[in-house]
Structure formats: structure tokens, C-alpha cells
Design a protein around this motif. Sequence first.
Motif, PDB file in Angstrom:
ATOM      1  N   VAL A   1       8.803 -14.426 -75.687  1.00  0.00           N
ATOM      2  CA  VAL A   1       9.462 -13.531 -74.737  1.00  0.00           C
ATOM      3  C   VAL A   1      10.315 -12.512 -75.493  1.00  0.00           C
ATOM      4  CG1 VAL A   1      11.018 -13.386 -72.767  1.00  0.00           C
ATOM      5  CG2 VAL A   1       9.479 -15.348 -73.010  1.00  0.00           C
ATOM      6  N   PRO A   2       9.988 -11.237 -75.393  1.00  0.00           N
ATOM      7  CA  PRO A   2      10.771 -10.204 -76.085  1.00  0.00           C
ATOM      8  C   PRO A   2      12.184 -10.078 -75.504  1.00  0.00           C
ATOM      9  CG  PRO A   2       8.583  -9.385 -75.546  1.00  0.00           C
ATOM     10  CD  PRO A   2       8.774 -10.662 -74.786  1.00  0.00           C
ATOM     11  N   THR A   3      13.086  -9.667 -76.326  1.00  0.00           N
ATOM     12  CA  THR A   3      14.462  -9.404 -75.900  1.00  0.00           C
ATOM     13  C   THR A   3      14.817  -7.963 -76.269  1.00  0.00           C
ATOM     14  OG1 THR A   3      15.298 -10.219 -78.014  1.00  0.00           O
ATOM     15  CG2 THR A   3      15.150 -11.807 -76.207  1.00  0.00           C
ATOM     16  N   GLY A   4      15.944  -7.516 -75.771  1.00  0.00           N
ATOM     17  CA  GLY A   4      16.383  -6.161 -76.095  1.00  0.00           C
ATOM     18  C   GLY A   4      16.412  -5.287 -74.868  1.00  0.00           C
ATOM     19  N   SER A   5      16.177  -3.991 -75.035  1.00  0.00           N
ATOM     20  CA  SER A   5      16.294  -3.047 -73.932  1.00  0.00           C
ATOM     21  C   SER A   5      15.126  -2.068 -73.924  1.00  0.00           C
ATOM     22  CB  SER A   5      17.614  -2.277 -74.026  1.00  0.00           C
ATOM     23  OG  SER A   5      17.671  -1.533 -75.240  1.00  0.00           O
ATOM     24  N   VAL A   6      14.953  -1.404 -72.767  1.00  0.00           N
ATOM     25  CA  VAL A   6      13.913  -0.410 -72.576  1.00  0.00           C
ATOM     26  C   VAL A   6      14.577   0.907 -72.190  1.00  0.00           C
ATOM     27  CG1 VAL A   6      11.855   0.243 -71.278  1.00  0.00           C
ATOM     28  CG2 VAL A   6      12.250  -2.159 -71.859  1.00  0.00           C
ATOM     29  N   GLU A   7      14.160   1.980 -72.819  1.00  0.00           N
ATOM     30  CA  GLU A   7      14.692   3.307 -72.537  1.00  0.00           C
ATOM     31  C   GLU A   7      13.643   4.108 -71.769  1.00  0.00           C
ATOM     32  OE1 GLU A   7      17.144   5.881 -75.493  1.00  0.00           O
ATOM     33  OE2 GLU A   7      15.058   6.566 -75.656  1.00  0.00           O
ATOM     34  N   VAL A   8      14.066   4.749 -70.684  1.00  0.00           N
ATOM     35  CA  VAL A   8      13.139   5.528 -69.851  1.00  0.00           C
ATOM     36  C   VAL A   8      13.478   7.001 -69.987  1.00  0.00           C
ATOM     37  CG1 VAL A   8      12.207   5.894 -67.540  1.00  0.00           C
ATOM     38  CG2 VAL A   8      12.940   3.604 -68.237  1.00  0.00           C
ATOM     39  N   ARG A   9      12.460   7.809 -70.271  1.00  0.00           N
ATOM     40  CA  ARG A   9      12.639   9.252 -70.414  1.00  0.00           C
ATOM     41  C   ARG A   9      11.737  10.006 -69.444  1.00  0.00           C
ATOM     42  NH1 ARG A   9      14.932  11.410 -75.083  1.00  0.00           N
ATOM     43  NH2 ARG A   9      15.705   9.873 -76.570  1.00  0.00           N
ATOM     44  N   GLU A  10      12.222  11.170 -69.038  1.00  0.00           N
ATOM     45  CA  GLU A  10      11.381  12.143 -68.354  1.00  0.00           C
ATOM     46  C   GLU A  10      11.484  13.420 -69.164  1.00  0.00           C
ATOM     47  OE1 GLU A  10      10.494  14.202 -64.024  1.00  0.00           O
ATOM     48  OE2 GLU A  10      12.400  13.155 -64.334  1.00  0.00           O
ATOM     49  N   GLY A  11      10.409  13.751 -69.849  1.00  0.00           N
ATOM     50  CA  GLY A  11      10.480  14.847 -70.803  1.00  0.00           C
ATOM     51  C   GLY A  11      11.383  14.464 -71.954  1.00  0.00           C
ATOM     52  N   GLU A  12      12.389  15.287 -72.235  1.00  0.00           N
ATOM     53  CA  GLU A  12      13.331  15.000 -73.308  1.00  0.00           C
ATOM     54  C   GLU A  12      14.584  14.285 -72.814  1.00  0.00           C
ATOM     55  OE1 GLU A  12      12.678  15.530 -76.472  1.00  0.00           O
ATOM     56  OE2 GLU A  12      10.711  16.338 -75.936  1.00  0.00           O
ATOM     57  N   ASP A  13      14.684  14.080 -71.512  1.00  0.00           N
ATOM     58  CA  ASP A  13      15.901  13.499 -70.941  1.00  0.00           C
ATOM     59  C   ASP A  13      15.764  11.995 -70.757  1.00  0.00           C
ATOM     60  OD1 ASP A  13      17.007  16.062 -70.724  1.00  0.00           O
ATOM     61  OD2 ASP A  13      16.079  16.367 -68.750  1.00  0.00           O
ATOM     62  N   VAL A  14      16.796  11.272 -71.183  1.00  0.00           N
ATOM     63  CA  VAL A  14      16.870   9.833 -70.930  1.00  0.00           C
ATOM     64  C   VAL A  14      17.445   9.647 -69.531  1.00  0.00           C
ATOM     65  CG1 VAL A  14      17.867   7.635 -71.640  1.00  0.00           C
ATOM     66  CG2 VAL A  14      17.192   9.317 -73.371  1.00  0.00           C
ATOM     67  N   VAL A  15      16.651   9.067 -68.633  1.00  0.00           N
ATOM     68  CA  VAL A  15      17.089   8.912 -67.248  1.00  0.00           C
ATOM     69  C   VAL A  15      17.615   7.517 -66.946  1.00  0.00           C
ATOM     70  CG1 VAL A  15      15.549  10.725 -66.421  1.00  0.00           C
ATOM     71  CG2 VAL A  15      14.742   8.356 -66.493  1.00  0.00           C
ATOM     72  N   ALA A  16      17.293   6.535 -67.820  1.00  0.00           N
ATOM     73  CA  ALA A  16      17.768   5.173 -67.571  1.00  0.00           C
ATOM     74  C   ALA A  16      17.561   4.319 -68.813  1.00  0.00           C
ATOM     75  CB  ALA A  16      17.056   4.543 -66.376  1.00  0.00           C
ATOM     76  N   THR A  17      18.374   3.284 -68.921  1.00  0.00           N
ATOM     77  CA  THR A  17      18.217   2.249 -69.937  1.00  0.00           C
ATOM     78  C   THR A  17      18.412   0.906 -69.257  1.00  0.00           C
ATOM     79  OG1 THR A  17      19.071   3.687 -71.686  1.00  0.00           O
ATOM     80  CG2 THR A  17      19.052   1.323 -72.124  1.00  0.00           C
ATOM     81  N   ALA A  18      17.473  -0.009 -69.470  1.00  0.00           N
ATOM     82  CA  ALA A  18      17.515  -1.308 -68.794  1.00  0.00           C
ATOM     83  C   ALA A  18      17.359  -2.430 -69.809  1.00  0.00           C
ATOM     84  CB  ALA A  18      16.416  -1.409 -67.742  1.00  0.00           C
ATOM     85  N   VAL A  19      18.122  -3.514 -69.603  1.00  0.00           N
ATOM     86  CA  VAL A  19      18.083  -4.679 -70.489  1.00  0.00           C
ATOM     87  C   VAL A  19      17.042  -5.665 -69.973  1.00  0.00           C
ATOM     88  CG1 VAL A  19      19.393  -6.599 -71.449  1.00  0.00           C
ATOM     89  CG2 VAL A  19      20.500  -4.369 -71.121  1.00  0.00           C
ATOM     90  N   LEU A  20      16.216  -6.174 -70.877  1.00  0.00           N
ATOM     91  CA  LEU A  20      15.175  -7.121 -70.487  1.00  0.00           C
ATOM     92  C   LEU A  20      15.759  -8.485 -70.133  1.00  0.00           C
ATOM     93  CD1 LEU A  20      12.452  -6.366 -73.195  1.00  0.00           C
ATOM     94  CD2 LEU A  20      12.351  -5.759 -70.774  1.00  0.00           C
ATOM     95  N   THR A  21      15.216  -9.056 -69.085  1.00  0.00           N
ATOM     96  CA  THR A  21      15.514 -10.436 -68.706  1.00  0.00           C
ATOM     97  C   THR A  21      14.188 -11.146 -68.515  1.00  0.00           C
ATOM     98  OG1 THR A  21      17.569  -9.806 -67.587  1.00  0.00           O
ATOM     99  CG2 THR A  21      16.637 -11.952 -67.037  1.00  0.00           C
ATOM    100  N   ASP A  22      13.910 -12.129 -69.360  1.00  0.00           N
ATOM    101  CA  ASP A  22      12.607 -12.800 -69.348  1.00  0.00           C
ATOM    102  C   ASP A  22      11.460 -11.797 -69.497  1.00  0.00           C
ATOM    103  OD1 ASP A  22      13.796 -15.312 -69.015  1.00  0.00           O
ATOM    104  OD2 ASP A  22      13.805 -15.122 -66.834  1.00  0.00           O
ATOM    105  N   GLY A  23      11.691 -10.778 -70.311  1.00  0.00           N
ATOM    106  CA  GLY A  23      10.657  -9.801 -70.590  1.00  0.00           C
ATOM    107  C   GLY A  23      10.471  -8.741 -69.526  1.00  0.00           C
ATOM    108  N   ARG A  24      11.331  -8.729 -68.508  1.00  0.00           N
ATOM    109  CA  ARG A  24      11.186  -7.759 -67.411  1.00  0.00           C
ATOM    110  C   ARG A  24      12.489  -7.002 -67.181  1.00  0.00           C
ATOM    111  NH1 ARG A  24       6.726  -8.895 -63.964  1.00  0.00           N
ATOM    112  NH2 ARG A  24       5.607 -10.809 -64.563  1.00  0.00           N
ATOM    113  N   ALA A  25      12.346  -5.798 -66.586  1.00  0.00           N
ATOM    114  CA  ALA A  25      13.515  -5.004 -66.220  1.00  0.00           C
ATOM    115  C   ALA A  25      13.111  -4.033 -65.118  1.00  0.00           C
ATOM    116  CB  ALA A  25      14.058  -4.246 -67.424  1.00  0.00           C
ATOM    117  N   ALA A  26      14.078  -3.615 -64.318  1.00  0.00           N
ATOM    118  CA  ALA A  26      13.837  -2.649 -63.254  1.00  0.00           C
ATOM    119  C   ALA A  26      15.069  -1.777 -63.088  1.00  0.00           C
ATOM    120  CB  ALA A  26      13.494  -3.347 -61.943  1.00  0.00           C
TER     121      ALA A  26
END
Length: 233
Positions: free
Chosen positions: A61-86
Motif C-alpha cells: 500500500v503506497p503512502t504519501g500524497s497526490v498533487e492535482v494540477r490543471e495546466g500549470e496550476d496546482v488545484v489540490a493536494t490530497a493525502v493517501l489513506t489506504d492508497g486512496r484519496a479524494a
Amino acid sequence: MPRSVLALVISLTSLLLVAPVLPAQAADVAAVPTTTTLTARVTGPLQVTLDMEVRAEDGSVPTGSVEVREGEDVVATAVLTDGRAATTVSTSVGEHTYVATYVGDAAFQGSESATTVVVRHPYDCRGSFCQPTSLQISSKRVVSPGARPTLKVSVRIKGNAPAATGRVALRLQGPGTRWRVGRDYQDETVKVRLPRLRKVGVYKVTVRFKPAPGSSTEASVRSTRILVQKRRH
């Protein structure tokens, strides 16, 4: 060479030959490859929910965070829980492409995924936020043969949607009569003068409202009847 020196050299050589060979230091363990999956769904007026899942190639199960971008802009950052994030982001009308990047860590390699979602107007009737309408028709209900009644048509909106825009279509059916006409509608009463109703009988007028593409309202239909009869003296 003196015997004592020769003996010392032989002893040192023997020690080097029989000394145990130490194993090389173990190499660093390679980070596990991962796969990121991103899905997007419209969950409210001008809102998109992004669901992310990161899977490791070895089943861990991976740990860490996921970064979401639209174009060059970071619109959200989410921390994984059991490999998932929303996460839910605010957006605008139109097509949007989001890219989710798992940055990885010492144990897991990074990976990314992209998805595209179309966000429509909050009141767009192709979506889930459509406002119902109703048609109001007024005219004389009883006329004499040869009369040309005038219909007044208006569109009423149920709710707090913006003004209705689109097109109104009328169809007249009666004794020996088939007639159609269309009018653009811009949030005002439309007046339509019917052709002469020459024959005695009942005429049916059907009115249909078709909203403009991307507008705030849904379609509606309504009918009314006009009786043509001779006056009694």
C-alpha cells in the motif's frame, strides 16, 4: 636479507592470503513502481470531485500524497489513506483536464494519471440542475367565423433560474385547417395572430417552448381550444 626480516615478510604475506574477504555493502533496495488512477465527476453547481487511487506493483500500500494540477496550476493536494484519496474543487463552465501526480517516497516510485470532465452551466438542462417551466396562453375562447384571434404566450420559470430564452412553436388544427408558426422567445410575452378561422367548429392550438442550448430552463408544452360558432340573433 637478514633471516629475521625475511621471516617477517613471509608472515605478513601469509596473513594477507588467508584473510577473509568481506562482502560488499548491500545495494539500496529499489523503490516499487506504482500506477495512479484519476477519475472526475460533477457533484454540484460548478464543483468537481476528484477520486484518486495509487497501486503498487508488488501489492503493498503506497503512502504519501497526490498533487492535482490543471495546466500549470496546482488545484489540490490530497493525502493517501489506504492508497486512496479524494478532493472536491471549484471550477467553471467548460471542459477541464486534470492531472494527478503521486510524488512517491523512498519506498515507492511516482506516477501520474489524467482525466477530462465537462462542466455545464448550473442550470443546463442536460445536467442535473434544470429548472421546470410552464406555458401561459391567453386568447378569446369563442369567436365568430372569419375571425383572426390573437394568442399571447409567455413562459414562467419555477425556481430562481435566469430568464427563459429559446423558441416558441405553435400548431393550429381544426376544420380544414393545418397551420404552424415559430417565434423567438426572449423572456417576454409573444403575440401571434392566427389565420382566419372560417369554418364552424373547435380549433386546437398546441404551443411548445424549446429552450436555447445551454439555457436555464427545460422544454414545456401546453394546448388550448378555440370555438368558432355563429352568433345567435
